[in-house]
Design an enzyme around this catalytic site. Structure first.
Site, mmCIF file in Angstrom:
data_model
loop_
_atom_site.group_PDB
_atom_site.id
_atom_site.type_symbol
_atom_site.label_atom_id
_atom_site.label_comp_id
_atom_site.label_asym_id
_atom_site.label_seq_id
_atom_site.Cartn_x
_atom_site.Cartn_y
_atom_site.Cartn_z
ATOM 1 N N HIS A 71 0.851 -1.197 0.000
ATOM 2 C CA HIS A 71 0.000 0.000 0.000
ATOM 3 C C HIS A 71 0.881 1.238 0.000
ATOM 4 O O HIS A 71 1.727 1.423 0.887
ATOM 5 C CB HIS A 71 -0.935 -0.016 1.208
ATOM 6 C CG HIS A 71 -1.998 -1.070 1.084
ATOM 7 N ND1 HIS A 71 -2.416 -1.843 2.130
ATOM 8 C CD2 HIS A 71 -2.723 -1.460 -0.009
ATOM 9 C CE1 HIS A 71 -3.358 -2.682 1.694
ATOM 10 N NE2 HIS A 71 -3.558 -2.469 0.405
ATOM 11 N N ARG B 269 0.767 4.431 0.595
ATOM 12 C CA ARG B 269 0.883 5.457 1.636
ATOM 13 C C ARG B 269 1.528 4.967 2.925
ATOM 14 O O ARG B 269 1.814 5.761 3.820
ATOM 15 C CB ARG B 269 -0.506 5.983 1.960
ATOM 16 C CG ARG B 269 -1.468 4.951 2.534
ATOM 17 C CD ARG B 269 -2.863 5.513 2.565
ATOM 18 N NE ARG B 269 -3.868 4.566 3.020
ATOM 19 C CZ ARG B 269 -5.157 4.839 3.009
ATOM 20 N NH1 ARG B 269 -5.595 6.002 2.571
ATOM 21 N NH2 ARG B 269 -6.032 3.952 3.434
ATOM 22 N N ARG C 30 -6.113 -7.043 -2.450
ATOM 23 C CA ARG C 30 -7.406 -7.705 -2.698
ATOM 24 C C ARG C 30 -7.377 -8.394 -4.055
ATOM 25 O O ARG C 30 -8.394 -8.832 -4.545
ATOM 26 C CB ARG C 30 -8.566 -6.678 -2.712
ATOM 27 C CG ARG C 30 -8.751 -5.879 -1.450
ATOM 28 C CD ARG C 30 -9.215 -6.725 -0.265
ATOM 29 N NE ARG C 30 -9.456 -5.883 0.918
ATOM 30 C CZ ARG C 30 -8.495 -5.473 1.746
ATOM 31 N NH1 ARG C 30 -7.230 -5.831 1.543
ATOM 32 N NH2 ARG C 30 -8.791 -4.717 2.793
ATOM 33 N N SER D 78 1.041 -0.858 7.344
ATOM 34 C CA SER D 78 0.718 -0.031 8.506
ATOM 35 C C SER D 78 -0.739 0.400 8.319
ATOM 36 O O SER D 78 -1.237 0.345 7.201
ATOM 37 C CB SER D 78 1.645 1.183 8.594
ATOM 38 O OG SER D 78 1.323 2.147 7.619
ATOM 39 N N GLU E 21 0.982 -5.071 10.840
ATOM 40 C CA GLU E 21 0.532 -3.673 10.797
ATOM 41 C C GLU E 21 1.440 -2.899 11.747
ATOM 42 O O GLU E 21 1.369 -3.059 12.966
ATOM 43 C CB GLU E 21 -0.938 -3.543 11.234
ATOM 44 C CG GLU E 21 -1.932 -4.269 10.343
ATOM 45 C CD GLU E 21 -2.171 -3.606 8.989
ATOM 46 O OE1 GLU E 21 -1.577 -2.537 8.714
ATOM 47 O OE2 GLU E 21 -2.954 -4.160 8.199
HETATM 48 O O1 0X9 Z 1 -6.755 -3.960 4.517
HETATM 49 C C1 0X9 Z 1 -5.623 -4.405 4.305
HETATM 50 O O2 0X9 Z 1 -5.228 -4.771 3.199
HETATM 51 C C2 0X9 Z 1 -4.642 -4.518 5.473
HETATM 52 N N1 0X9 Z 1 -4.730 -3.365 6.314
HETATM 53 S S1 0X9 Z 1 -4.146 -1.939 5.780
HETATM 54 O O3 0X9 Z 1 -4.548 -0.904 6.708
HETATM 55 N N2 0X9 Z 1 -2.569 -1.983 5.805
HETATM 56 O O4 0X9 Z 1 -4.605 -1.728 4.453
HETATM 57 C C3 0X9 Z 1 -4.998 -5.700 6.315
HETATM 58 C C4 0X9 Z 1 -4.963 -6.982 5.617
HETATM 59 C C5 0X9 Z 1 -5.003 -8.065 6.616
HETATM 60 N N3 0X9 Z 1 -5.907 -9.021 6.309
HETATM 61 C C6 0X9 Z 1 -7.186 -9.065 6.778
HETATM 62 N N4 0X9 Z 1 -7.704 -8.163 7.548
HETATM 63 N N5 0X9 Z 1 -7.900 -10.056 6.395
HETATM 64 ZN ZN ZN Z 2 -1.651 -1.899 3.979
#
Ligand code: 0X9
Ligand code: ZN
Length: 418
Positions: free
Chosen positions: A187, A189, A259, A312, A382
């Site tokens: 990511h 940022r 994703r 993060s 994170e």
């Molecule tokens: O949403 C995400 O991709 C991750 N958090 S972030 O704030 N760095 O974007 C978390 C991904 C971890 N996986 C799950 N929560 N399933």
């Molecule tokens: Zn992230």
């Protein structure tokens, strides 16, 4: 009436943002981050609804509890959102009063290290660095320590940047030792993530006291998985998250690389809307970056025993699965090793646990995919703090605090056989 107004406001906001992003850096003047605290399921639903109506960028959120939600509040919806929250008796506090001021203070010495110096590289951990400095450092290490460091180009990004990783190993024969995979910069940022990935590289390669980490382990470290997004977050839009590929929507660019993986792709916590921050892409592995990344990991899947993907913010060590509230068969083992690693953190406290329990569902994420291809120990980290904007003077405290965990992981992995 008010819903109609909100939709119109949101539409304008997106349009204005998009146009502004093309010429110069977007200002976050007047933007705030609010921590909203709910105390019932009904309040949760109201906040969820407000998030959707206003298309709020969520910085922190825990699906399973009524914990606080941090959201980015653009100035033009601030009074309306305040009204809606007051109306529903939901409390909130302003966590960042003016985001642009925080951004201005974040990286005061940017690129000062490269001004007029004849150093072999520009890297340090007292400021955040652009991609050229990071890649320059990787190249410097490969040239300086040819028996230890190999620079590997695994492909090219959408905007034609190289996708580099380093292999650090003192083995004489290839692929005979257990390996550790570490990546950062998924990511854009989340700047502290490439900073830590490069710090880990530096410590393993250049710090003699850490030589034991080379015993019986190969290291694969890719500090910037999403270089297009990373550069864009430096020069145009500090809070950019996704890749920079074209989508079916002319005004919304980029896919959430976390994703886009081909395991439970398109499930809960991802979106088919190209304007969403969690847009899953037109298909699994639609992004050249996730293809290059996954193909390389596949080619080393027998060796890689530990996978760490650095994100993060929020101070958490997250264990699969993340597509739903399910637990892999060696969940307890991963938990035990994760807790042992986290016990080394002294300055920042991290939560350790399953992703959905501690955070939210996120189908198509890279760590789930890594687990699905058989990697034994898989974690999403994170990093500190609880904001994406971490002043550069905190890079060293955060990375130094983290590094002892690497030792814990390495000690375990070195005992495994390929
Ligand atoms: O949403 C995400 O991709 C991750 N958090 S972030 O704030 N760095 O974007 C978390 C991904 C971890 N996986 C799950 N929560 N399933
Ligand atoms: Zn992230």
């Amino acid at each position: 009436m008010s819903v109609l107004f909100s939709v119109l406001t949101l539409g304008c906001l997106l349009l204005v943002n998009q146009v502004a992003s093309e010429d110069k850096a977007v200002s976050y003047s007047g933007y705030q981050v609010w921590t909203i605290t709910t105390s019932s399921e009904e309040e949760n639903q109201i906040v969820l609804n407000l998030r959707q109506v206003y298309g709020l960028d969520v910085w922190q959120w825990q699906e399973s509890t009524n914990a606080a939600t941090d959201v980015l509040v653009p100035p033009n919806i601030s009074s309306e959102l305040k009204f809606k929250l007051n109306e529903a008796n939901i409390s909130y506090v302003v966590k960042i009063a003016d985001l642009q001021s925080a951004i201005n203070d974040e990286n005061p010495n940017a690129s000062s290290s490269s001004l007029g110096t004849k150093a072999a590289h520009n890297m340090d951990w007292t400021s955040y660095h652009r991609l050229d400095d990071i890649y320059g450092y990787l190249n410097y290490l490969a040239v300086t320590y040819p028996n230890l460091v190999e620079l590997i180009n695994v492909g090219t990004s959408y905007e034609n940047r190289s996708l580099y990783l380093v292999r650090i190993s003192n083995a004489t024969a290839p692929d005979t030792q257990p390996a550790v995979w570490i990546d950062g910069g998924f990511h854009a940022r989340e700047w502290i993530s490439p900073a830590l990935a490069t710090y880990i590289i530096q410590q393993i390669v250049e710090e003699p006291a850490n030589a034991k980490l080379l015993n019986n382990i190969d290291w694969y470290i890719m500090p910037v998985v999403n270089p297009d997004g990373y550069e864009y977050s430096h020069v145009r839009r500090r809070l950019w998250r996704k890749t920079r590929s074209m989508t079916t929507s002319a005004r919304c660019i980029g896919v959430d690389p976390n994703r886009n993986f081909d395991f439970k792709w398109g499930g809960a916590g991802s979106s088919s809307n190209p304007c969403s921050e969690v847009f899953k892409g037109s298909k699994a592995f639609s992004e050249v970056e996730t293809v290059a990344y996954s193909q390389y990991i596949m080619s080393k899947s027998k060796q890689i025993k530990l996978y760490l993907t650095l994100h993060s913010c929020g101070q958490k060590l997250l264990i699969p699965w993340g597509y739903d509230r399910e637990y892999p068969s060696n969940f307890n083992d991963m938990m035990e090793l994760g807790q042992c690693a986290a016990s080394k953190f002294k300055l920042y406290k991290y939560g350790v646990g399953n992703k959905v329990d501690l955070l939210y569902r996120a189908a198509g994420n890279a760590a789930d995919w890594a687990k699905s291809i058989g990697i034994e120990y898989v974690y999403t980290v994170e990093l500190p703090t609880t904001s994406f904007i971490v002043p550069a003077y905190n890079i060293l405290p955060i990375t130094r605090d983290f590094f002892p965990a690497i030792d814990v992981f390495a000690t375990k992995i070195a005992t495994l056989t390929v």
